[in-house]
Scaffold this motif. Sequence first.
Motif, PDB file in Angstrom:
ATOM      1  N   ASN B  19       0.886  -0.739   0.468  1.00  0.00           N
ATOM      2  CA  ASN B  19      -0.367   0.237  -0.428  1.00  0.00           C
ATOM      3  C   ASN B  19       0.981   1.019   0.095  1.00  0.00           C
ATOM      4  O   ASN B  19       1.388   1.231   0.632  1.00  0.00           O
ATOM      5  N   ASN B  34      -2.741  10.915  -1.783  1.00  0.00           N
ATOM      6  CA  ASN B  34      -2.618  10.096  -2.959  1.00  0.00           C
ATOM      7  C   ASN B  34      -2.255   8.943  -1.543  1.00  0.00           C
ATOM      8  O   ASN B  34      -1.680   8.814  -0.955  1.00  0.00           O
ATOM      9  N   TYR B  36      -2.821   4.327  -2.548  1.00  0.00           N
ATOM     10  CA  TYR B  36      -2.651   3.406  -3.567  1.00  0.00           C
ATOM     11  C   TYR B  36      -2.580   1.787  -3.165  1.00  0.00           C
ATOM     12  O   TYR B  36      -1.228   1.780  -2.065  1.00  0.00           O
ATOM     13  N   VAL B  40       3.537   2.782  -6.113  1.00  0.00           N
ATOM     14  CA  VAL B  40       3.619   3.684  -7.369  1.00  0.00           C
ATOM     15  C   VAL B  40       5.117   3.929  -6.585  1.00  0.00           C
ATOM     16  O   VAL B  40       5.961   4.351  -6.386  1.00  0.00           O
TER      17      VAL B  40
END
Lengths: 186, 306
Positions: B19, B34, B36, B40
Amino acid sequence: MEKLNLSPGKKRVLKFSTFLVILVISLSPAISFLSASYFIKERKVSKLLISYPEVFNNISSPNLKNLDIQVESLLSSLKNRETQLRMANNEIKKYIIEAYKSTYFLRYFFSYVSNSENSYFLTNTIYDGERFYLDFYEYGVETRISTSTIYKDLARFYSDVLVSLLEERNFLGNIKYFHYVWEGKK
Amino acid sequence: MGIFSYRVVTYNLNDGQINTTIANYRGGKLRIKNYYPQFVLADPEDITVINIPWDIIQMTFLELPPTKKERDRIRAAELEIRRIYNLSEDLIISCIPSAFGKCLVFFLKKSDFFRFLSSYNIDFIPDVAYPNILAELLIVKKFPGRWVYVVLGEHTSGIVIMNREHILNVRMIDLSLNEINHIVKEETGFEIFEIENSGNEELIGQAKKIVDSITYDILGIIGREVIISINTTEQEKLSIEMVDGISLVCRSSIIKEAILSAEFDFKSKLSEAILTLRPHPQLSLAELGLLYRGGLELGKVKSITW
């Protein structure tokens, strides 16, 4: 507990774009200051140029180092021109007066005699540039030539003025003729 | 652009899942941009934080000479550890001060660390790696005296005994919120966090009933583990009476209520933990803790907002 870190750690890097942005930001005060001072200087110089066109239109070289010397030479050359012009002016004035004087006696004679009702006969006119000599006969009952007036008028321009009545003779009936001679020196 | 605001990127690595949370740090405040549920990639300028599971970490209390430089202290600790444990591989070592003038030293093998990273396909070295249960504890208010903090995390749970700010003992327990979540999901079809956030009275009631039915099992495990942790504390001879309180750190309010209202042995000492940062429904406490730790690299962290 907050200080705990179980990573061997990596080097803190700075992206190239970040570095460029920081560089531009750090140089911008210097650049803005320089450009501002340049523009102010240009404005002042152009104001100066506009307010003294006579000086700056005639200064040949853009080299500003010897500006005072150039201005001095410009001033002296302008003074020379002024004296020259003045002299030329005086010369021309003199010439005009001379020319005027050269013909004045004759024009005066003609204007004088045209105002008089007597008849006149101009026998001789001599002018050599220095001296004039007018020889004429006046026919009438009495002379209209006022010697003192003519003397006065001619003495304005000429020296050694001589207005002499050479001869007075009866001509016809009561008409006499008078032989006058006017002379003078320029 | 890392001139005035920095980014903190945390990766919560658990059970093969990653995460990612990305937050902006500006003037002491972290603002989450953000979240996700996958990996990332971060900028090279960002502060990256990961969590480390306890199965590769080892912990020991050492008496280290007082040194000015942190590096010297770590060097001394390394020598001690190599001597005691007879290790010759590359180690990653970090020390924190503990009670009675000793240092609590955490260490792990570099090869284990890199193997852990590559198992999640992470090929860069993060700025900070923080152990699991301690990440949740970062955002919990520590009380003076001897306190036992029971941390029920989603994937791992543990018990940490602390004396004010000093850690005395850490013990992992075989309980996780995900197991309870699994049971609730089987019965109701929804996850417990979804149910809590929805506000649907009927579902909440259902979930409460399910949790109540397993509360005693949970309490049994917790009680046993607390006793074992207290007894295995080497630094101080502790007993349950000497403990000033037991603080329960848990994200789910249904489970917290169930545990706090049930009758068991040391109910008088049990209380709910107070968090220093406001929790957010989408983030777990561990992720908040990792964000906080990442923010600490840049300066003080006053608040974390979404």
